[in-house]
Design a protein around this motif. Structure first.
Motif, PDB file in Angstrom:
ATOM      1  N   GLU A 160      -5.215   2.944  -8.228  1.00  0.00           N
ATOM      2  CA  GLU A 160      -6.411   3.093  -7.392  1.00  0.00           C
ATOM      3  C   GLU A 160      -7.171   1.773  -7.261  1.00  0.00           C
ATOM      4  OE1 GLU A 160      -8.434   6.426  -9.131  1.00  0.00           O
ATOM      5  OE2 GLU A 160      -7.160   7.858  -8.064  1.00  0.00           O
ATOM      6  N   ARG A 161      -7.186   0.979  -8.324  1.00  0.00           N
ATOM      7  CA  ARG A 161      -7.831  -0.332  -8.265  1.00  0.00           C
ATOM      8  C   ARG A 161      -7.103  -1.237  -7.273  1.00  0.00           C
ATOM      9  NH1 ARG A 161      -7.206  -5.296  -9.886  1.00  0.00           N
ATOM     10  NH2 ARG A 161      -5.296  -4.913 -11.037  1.00  0.00           N
ATOM     11  N   LEU A 171       1.426   6.910  -6.602  1.00  0.00           N
ATOM     12  CA  LEU A 171       0.299   7.801  -6.866  1.00  0.00           C
ATOM     13  C   LEU A 171       0.722   9.264  -6.708  1.00  0.00           C
ATOM     14  CD1 LEU A 171      -2.670   7.422  -7.628  1.00  0.00           C
ATOM     15  CD2 LEU A 171      -3.229   7.464  -5.210  1.00  0.00           C
ATOM     16  N   LEU A 217       0.945   4.165  -2.829  1.00  0.00           N
ATOM     17  CA  LEU A 217       0.679   5.569  -2.502  1.00  0.00           C
ATOM     18  C   LEU A 217       1.825   6.466  -2.986  1.00  0.00           C
ATOM     19  CD1 LEU A 217      -0.853   5.176   1.066  1.00  0.00           C
ATOM     20  CD2 LEU A 217      -2.054   5.901  -1.021  1.00  0.00           C
ATOM     21  N   ARG A 251      -2.795   5.602 -13.057  1.00  0.00           N
ATOM     22  CA  ARG A 251      -3.505   6.067 -11.860  1.00  0.00           C
ATOM     23  C   ARG A 251      -4.724   5.179 -11.575  1.00  0.00           C
ATOM     24  NH1 ARG A 251      -3.430  10.656  -9.096  1.00  0.00           N
ATOM     25  NH2 ARG A 251      -5.228  11.189  -7.846  1.00  0.00           N
ATOM     26  N   ASP A 252      -5.478   4.841 -12.609  1.00  0.00           N
ATOM     27  CA  ASP A 252      -6.638   3.960 -12.443  1.00  0.00           C
ATOM     28  C   ASP A 252      -6.217   2.597 -11.896  1.00  0.00           C
ATOM     29  OD1 ASP A 252      -8.339   5.924 -13.363  1.00  0.00           O
ATOM     30  OD2 ASP A 252      -8.524   5.090 -15.391  1.00  0.00           O
ATOM     31  N   LEU A 297      -5.156  -0.304  -4.787  1.00  0.00           N
ATOM     32  CA  LEU A 297      -5.369   0.223  -3.441  1.00  0.00           C
ATOM     33  C   LEU A 297      -6.735  -0.202  -2.898  1.00  0.00           C
ATOM     34  CD1 LEU A 297      -3.833   3.797  -3.758  1.00  0.00           C
ATOM     35  CD2 LEU A 297      -2.995   1.936  -2.292  1.00  0.00           C
ATOM     36  N   GLY A 298      -7.738  -0.232  -3.763  1.00  0.00           N
ATOM     37  CA  GLY A 298      -9.067  -0.692  -3.357  1.00  0.00           C
ATOM     38  C   GLY A 298      -9.053  -2.147  -2.930  1.00  0.00           C
ATOM     39  N   LYS A 336       0.845  -1.199   0.000  1.00  0.00           N
ATOM     40  CA  LYS A 336       0.000   0.000   0.000  1.00  0.00           C
ATOM     41  C   LYS A 336       0.880   1.249   0.000  1.00  0.00           C
ATOM     42  CE  LYS A 336      -3.555   2.387   2.659  1.00  0.00           C
ATOM     43  NZ  LYS A 336      -4.410   2.336   3.863  1.00  0.00           N
TER      44      LYS A 336
END
Length: 83
Positions: free
Chosen positions: A60-61, A47, A44, A56-57, A63-64, A40
């Motif tokens: 974020e995926r 990012l 970050l 970026r997508d 990280l989700g 994580k």
């Protein structure tokens, strides 16, 4: 049920083995948690480096997914829930 001629396992041996199993499980869980948190942190950092929209997508995926996994690990197990 113990049949005639069978011996009960030694309480010391059983409890010692149980402690080893629990200790190994805890170490495994802590290692998995540390790996998730490190991943994580790396994501970050990526990012913050202003990636292109596609990257970026993807970040974020990922990280989700990590967030969901951490939430699942945080939920109490069936054995620790009150009746």
């Amino acid at each position: 049920m113990v049949l005639a001629g069978e011996e009960l396992p030694s309480p010391t041996r059983v409890s010692s083995q149980s402690r080893v199993d629990v200790s190994a499980s805890i170490r495994c869980a802590i290692t998995a948690l540390a790996e998730l948190l490190a991943r994580k942190q790396r994501l970050l950092e990526r990012l913050q480096a202003a990636p292109d929209p596609k990257e970026r997508d993807e970040i974020e995926r990922l990280l989700g997914e990590i967030k969901l996994t951490l939430e699942l690990l945080d939920e109490p197990g069936e054995s620790s829930r009150e009746p």
